[in-house]
Motif scaffolding. Structure first.
Motif, PDB file in Angstrom:
ATOM      1  N   PHE A   4       0.830  -1.286  -0.108  1.00  0.00           N
ATOM      2  CA  PHE A   4       0.069   0.004  -0.189  1.00  0.00           C
ATOM      3  C   PHE A   4       0.829   1.129  -0.042  1.00  0.00           C
ATOM      4  CE2 PHE A   4      -2.511  -3.054   2.558  1.00  0.00           C
ATOM      5  CZ  PHE A   4      -3.282  -3.482   1.808  1.00  0.00           C
ATOM      6  N   LEU A 112      -7.104   7.581   3.549  1.00  0.00           N
ATOM      7  CA  LEU A 112      -6.069   6.647   2.863  1.00  0.00           C
ATOM      8  C   LEU A 112      -4.532   6.936   3.412  1.00  0.00           C
ATOM      9  CD1 LEU A 112      -7.635   6.714  -0.763  1.00  0.00           C
ATOM     10  CD2 LEU A 112      -7.214   4.964   0.934  1.00  0.00           C
ATOM     11  N   GLY A 115      -2.782   4.077   3.062  1.00  0.00           N
ATOM     12  CA  GLY A 115      -2.856   3.358   1.779  1.00  0.00           C
ATOM     13  C   GLY A 115      -3.795   2.492   1.626  1.00  0.00           C
ATOM     14  N   ARG A 116      -4.542   2.151   2.579  1.00  0.00           N
ATOM     15  CA  ARG A 116      -5.645   1.313   2.650  1.00  0.00           C
ATOM     16  C   ARG A 116      -6.974   1.516   3.607  1.00  0.00           C
ATOM     17  NH1 ARG A 116      -7.617  -2.923   5.624  1.00  0.00           N
ATOM     18  NH2 ARG A 116      -8.590  -4.662   4.334  1.00  0.00           N
ATOM     19  N   THR A 133      -7.547   0.699  -1.823  1.00  0.00           N
ATOM     20  CA  THR A 133      -6.081   0.471  -1.825  1.00  0.00           C
ATOM     21  C   THR A 133      -5.529   1.555  -2.762  1.00  0.00           C
ATOM     22  OG1 THR A 133      -6.310  -1.430  -3.292  1.00  0.00           O
ATOM     23  CG2 THR A 133      -6.136  -1.664  -0.846  1.00  0.00           C
ATOM     24  N   VAL A 134      -4.482   2.043  -2.306  1.00  0.00           N
ATOM     25  CA  VAL A 134      -3.724   3.089  -3.043  1.00  0.00           C
ATOM     26  C   VAL A 134      -2.459   2.306  -3.349  1.00  0.00           C
ATOM     27  CG1 VAL A 134      -2.470   5.040  -3.332  1.00  0.00           C
ATOM     28  CG2 VAL A 134      -4.541   4.906  -2.290  1.00  0.00           C
ATOM     29  N   TRP A 140      -4.807   3.315  -8.088  1.00  0.00           N
ATOM     30  CA  TRP A 140      -5.864   2.970  -6.881  1.00  0.00           C
ATOM     31  C   TRP A 140      -6.856   2.044  -7.387  1.00  0.00           C
ATOM     32  CZ3 TRP A 140     -10.498   5.296  -5.322  1.00  0.00           C
ATOM     33  CH2 TRP A 140     -10.861   6.380  -5.953  1.00  0.00           C
TER      34      TRP A 140
END
Length: 163
Positions: A4, A112, A115-116, A133-134, A140
């Motif tokens: 992530f 985020l 990242g999730r 999720t990034v 993403w």
């Protein structure tokens, strides 16, 4: 952080044009559809985010992004134009947002910074659970699992930043 990619400023990250690929699977029937199009995260007009947001104190929220998605959805071999509009309003911190439908009703929060993020949205008797999720600065993904008496779906959407 593993797979992530943390986002320090969510609205800055999302701003711009994205290519969208979405698969919709009906787990009950086995049917599958596909959406292809674009999403533009552009400036939210000052009046847009102050109408019908349904919450106290929202009248002063004039910044944010207007998310407009448009493209073609193919279901059981039949293509149809499809579009939707959402508001991404500033959240509690730079890596967060308050996501609303275009009429101002709350949809879900989004954070985020790691990242999730997992968000829930009850809709009548069905529950929408989205995992965001990034993957990196230009990609993403969202996976929405929709379960309940009316729906049994998985919607997987990949976003890729346009050059």
């Amino acid at each position: 952080m593993g797979e992530f990619w943390p986002v320090a400023d969510l609205l800055a990250y999302l701003a711009g044009d994205w290519r969208v690929e979405r698969t919709v699977r009906d787990l009950a029937s086995g049917a599958e559809g596909h959406f292809t199009g674009t999403t533009v995260f552009g400036p939210l007009e000052a009046g847009d985010s102050t109408q019908n947001t349904g919450g106290p104190g929202d009248a002063g929220r004039e910044s944010g992004l207007l998310h407009h998605e448009s493209g073609t959805f193919v279901w059981q071999g039949t293509p149809r134009p499809a579009e939707r509009t959402l508001w991404f309003l500033p959240g509690q911190g730079a890596g967060t947002a308050d996501v609303r439908f275009s009429d101002g009703r709350p949809f879900h929060d989004l954070d985020l910074t790691s990242g999730r993020f997992v968000a829930d949205h009850p809709c009548s008797a069905d529950l929408y659970r989205g995992e965001f999720t990034v993957l990196d600065a230009h990609r993403w993904r969202t996976v929405w699992r929709v379960a309940g008496p009316a729906k049994d779906l998985v919607l997987t959407t990949d976003y890729t930043r346009e050059a």
